[in-house]
Write an enzyme that holds these catalytic residues in place. Structure first.
Site, short mmCIF file in Angstrom:
data_model
loop_
_atom_site.label_atom_id
_atom_site.label_comp_id
_atom_site.label_asym_id
_atom_site.label_seq_id
_atom_site.Cartn_x
_atom_site.Cartn_y
_atom_site.Cartn_z
N HIS A 94 41.27 34.68 49.45
CA HIS A 94 40.74 33.61 48.61
C HIS A 94 39.84 32.65 49.39
O HIS A 94 40.32 31.83 50.17
CB HIS A 94 41.92 32.84 47.97
CG HIS A 94 41.48 31.74 47.06
ND1 HIS A 94 42.16 30.55 46.94
CD2 HIS A 94 40.42 31.63 46.22
CE1 HIS A 94 41.54 29.77 46.08
NE2 HIS A 94 40.48 30.40 45.63
N ASN A 121 45.31 25.19 46.02
CA ASN A 121 45.35 24.76 44.62
C ASN A 121 46.73 24.27 44.20
O ASN A 121 46.88 23.60 43.18
CB ASN A 121 44.87 25.88 43.69
CG ASN A 121 43.36 26.03 43.75
OD1 ASN A 121 42.66 25.11 44.16
ND2 ASN A 121 42.86 27.18 43.37
P1 NAI Z 1 30.31 34.54 38.99
O1 NAI Z 1 30.35 34.52 37.51
O2 NAI Z 1 29.34 33.68 39.70
O3 NAI Z 1 30.07 36.05 39.47
C1 NAI Z 1 30.80 37.15 39.00
C2 NAI Z 1 29.96 38.40 39.12
O4 NAI Z 1 30.78 39.53 38.84
C3 NAI Z 1 28.80 38.45 38.12
O5 NAI Z 1 27.62 38.73 38.81
C4 NAI Z 1 29.19 39.58 37.17
O6 NAI Z 1 28.06 40.31 36.72
C5 NAI Z 1 30.06 40.44 38.04
N1 NAI Z 1 31.02 41.25 37.32
C6 NAI Z 1 31.81 40.88 36.28
N2 NAI Z 1 32.63 41.89 35.94
C7 NAI Z 1 32.36 42.92 36.78
C8 NAI Z 1 32.90 44.22 36.96
N3 NAI Z 1 33.87 44.66 36.16
N4 NAI Z 1 32.42 44.99 37.94
C9 NAI Z 1 31.43 44.55 38.74
N5 NAI Z 1 30.88 43.32 38.63
C10 NAI Z 1 31.34 42.51 37.66
O7 NAI Z 1 31.82 34.25 39.46
P2 NAI Z 1 32.32 33.56 40.82
O8 NAI Z 1 32.36 32.09 40.62
O9 NAI Z 1 31.59 34.10 41.96
O10 NAI Z 1 33.85 34.04 40.84
C11 NAI Z 1 34.20 35.36 41.18
C12 NAI Z 1 35.67 35.41 41.53
O11 NAI Z 1 35.94 34.50 42.59
C13 NAI Z 1 36.63 35.05 40.41
O12 NAI Z 1 37.79 35.83 40.54
C14 NAI Z 1 36.93 33.59 40.70
O13 NAI Z 1 38.17 33.18 40.18
C15 NAI Z 1 36.96 33.59 42.22
N6 NAI Z 1 36.71 32.30 42.85
C16 NAI Z 1 35.71 31.47 42.40
C17 NAI Z 1 35.49 30.26 43.04
C18 NAI Z 1 34.41 29.33 42.57
O14 NAI Z 1 34.43 28.15 42.93
N7 NAI Z 1 33.41 29.79 41.79
C19 NAI Z 1 36.32 29.82 44.18
C20 NAI Z 1 37.28 30.79 44.62
C21 NAI Z 1 37.47 31.98 43.95
#
Ligand code: NAI
Length: 507
Positions: free
Chosen positions: A143, A193
């Site tokens: 994480h 968290n």
């Molecule tokens: P984001 O929405 O910016 O990016 C997610 C990406 O995954 C998108 O480009 C989407 O097209 C792609 N995607 C979705 N489903 C897919 C699949 N089945 N196979 C391949 N690609 C797929 O999301 P973000 O913010 O980068 O978050 C990603 C992960 O990281 C989540 O699990 C989130 O909970 C976790 N996270 C996010 C944080 C944040 O502050 N944004 C902090 C720590 C963890």
């Protein structure tokens, strides 16, 4: 399971998190393969990395040649199958359990038998993500925090079916990428968290009780308690669309543990669209993107003729007398307050009313001052009145305690001052994370210091203030309010009782 060094990293999901992790991995010399179901997201991520490395080179933070070499190590992949050669694949896709489980199954069909499968999930259980995997031992939580290159801490999460050797490999990889890894069990909120509940939840509780305004609570947490941001500034930055569901989710995942009980304030404001900076209005207004802070009330010119300070709390008495002497006011020495003197009490975890009643003092002249932290260590002082305190006594106390230029906040009566309540809850929750063996005390402090930007880790903060004082605040709060959220963690009361540091583990 192989123990070899991870050299080739696959990243699935190249949004905000995926590209940040790709950056630090490529800079550390790893080969990075990017895949996303949205091909444009992969192209955008690679372009982002190119722009970032160019900017870093322009700023002299890396050489142009190193930037080009790092970019050359980042490969765009058109299919999941292109990740076959990876030593490890990290998913940073949408935060949905069934979608992540499905991806794990698909990855298992593609990657080597000894490849690690890691998830950047922030709120799902890593154990749950591993359910259905053929080899759940290699599925591990990893994480990171946003923005990844600047937030230099990462939680390595062991699910109940995880192989500890896999987590060990991620600990090593994190250090190679210049990050500080902390190790934790798969429990709701992991470390950061979970530990972060104290500030927001207690800040909201104080506001809900009508004790102080949002801006007062923020000012106190910043200037008296020494935090970078108060709870309402922080929630405005994150946005209630993110923070309110996290509060509800952690509360419910711990089966309505009172320490994490959220507030109707945030549910109401979420529904009403006051999400924070992103909607231009939250706990503060942001006309033109600039935070608007209500003007502080003017400092009254009044001063008391003399002051009598309660001896119920010897430490608070000594601190306050010293301050009053420096402020040049007459301090009454007798055992009882003379008529007309301002009466100052220094309660820990008590309200001003209870302090007045327990000591048989004239409540119309009683004002309380927060002495949890040494006055030298704070840039703001907090006073508290009883419902009977006269305006004259309140203004005289305010004028006096602000007379050396240190800002003063006057709050309404509350069991425990704002800083006492919020800090004690932060220390207590961190203590209970240690008690539950979710992580070592050292890792809890590291994670919170680096992940939440607190001035120090919560356990070290408790030690600096004094675990005995924190315990007294909590016990009084628990006794007066009957609210189980303030019951002290055994970790805290045992160590405070024995005079041990809160960072002490059993031999
Ligand atoms: P984001 O929405 O910016 O990016 C997610 C990406 O995954 C998108 O480009 C989407 O097209 C792609 N995607 C979705 N489903 C897919 C699949 N089945 N196979 C391949 N690609 C797929 O999301 P973000 O913010 O980068 O978050 C990603 C992960 O990281 C989540 O699990 C989130 O909970 C976790 N996270 C996010 C944080 C944040 O502050 N944004 C902090 C720590 C963890």
């Amino acid at each position: 399971m192989s123990n070899s060094t991870i050299q080739t990293l696959g990243i699935v999901g190249t949004g905000a998190m995926g590209r940040g992790i790709a950056q630090i991995a490529a800079q550390a010399g790893l080969t990075v393969n990017l895949f996303d179901t949205n091909a444009q997201a992969v192209a955008a991520a690679r372009q982002y990395l190119q722009d970032t490395f160019t900017k870093l080179a322009e700023k002299g933070k890396m050489s142009a040649a190193d930037g080009e070499a790092a970019l050359a190590r980042v490969k765009a992949c058109a299919a999941l199958e292109d990740l076959a050669a990876c030593d490890m694949v990290l998913e940073a896709i949408v935060e949905r359990l069934e979608v992540k489980r499905d991806l794990v199954a698909k990855l298992e069909a593609v990657v080597r038998e000894d490849a690690v499968i890691a998830s950047n999930t922030s709120s799902l259980s890593i154990t749950a993500i591993a359910v259905g995997a053929k080899k759940p031992g290699r599925v591990v939580g990893y994480h990171f925090f946003n923005p990844v290159p600047l937030m230099k801490v990462v939680e390595v999460v062991d699910g109940i079916s995880g192989d500890p050797a896999v987590g060990d490999r991620l600990m090593e990889l994190s250090r190679r990428m210049g990050h500080t890894p902390v190790r934790c069990k798969d429990m709701p909120g992991f470390i950061v968290n979970h530990a972060g509940r104290g500030m927001n939840i207690e800040g909201l509780k104080v506001a809900q009780e009508g004790v102080a305004e949002f801006v007062d609570i923020d000012n106190i947490m910043r200037e008296q308690a020494g935090f970078r941001m108060g709870p309402f500034e922080l929630m405005d930055l994150t946005g209630l669309d993110v923070s309110h569901p996290v509060m509800e989710s952690i509360y419910n995942q711990f089966y309505q543990e009172p320490r994490y009980r959220p507030s109707p304030i945030t549910s109401l404001r979420s529904v009403g669209g006051l999400l924070g900076r992103k909607t231009g209005a939250g706990f503060y207004a942001y006309p033109n993107g600039q935070k608007q802070v209500p003007a502080a009330a003017p400092v009254p010119a009044a001063r008391p003729a003399s002051v009598w300070v309660s001896r119920a709390n010897e430490r608070g008495h000594a601190m306050t007398v010293k301050l009053l002497t420096a402020l040049g006011v007459t301090v009454e020495a007798g055992n009882q307050p003379p008529a007309d003197a301002l009466i100052v009490v220094t309660p820990l975890g008590l309200d001003a009313t209870t302090a007045a009643l327990e000591e048989g003092l004239d409540a119309t002249r009683v004002v309380a001052i927060d002495t949890l932290m040494p006055f030298e260590a704070t840039k703001r002082r907090t006073l508290m009145t009883t419902p009977a305190t006269s305006a004259a006594a309140r203004d005289a106390a305010h004028g006096l305690f602000a007379s050396d230029g240190v800002p003063v906040t006057v709050i309404r009566d509350s069991a425990g001052f704002v800083a006492q309540r919020v800090i004690s809850c932060i220390v207590n929750i961190a203590s209970d994370i240690a008690q539950q063996r979710i992580a070592t005390p050292t890792d809890i402090d590291l994670a919170v210091h680096l992940g939440l930007g607190y001035p120090k880790g919560p356990l070290a903060l408790g030690d600096t203030i004094g675990a005995d004082l924190i315990l007294e605040v909590l016990r009084n709060l628990n006794r007066l309010t009957g609210d189980m959220r303030y019951r002290p963690s055994p970790w805290l009361w045992r160590r405070a009782g024995l005079g041990l540091s809160l960072l002490t583990e059993e031999a």
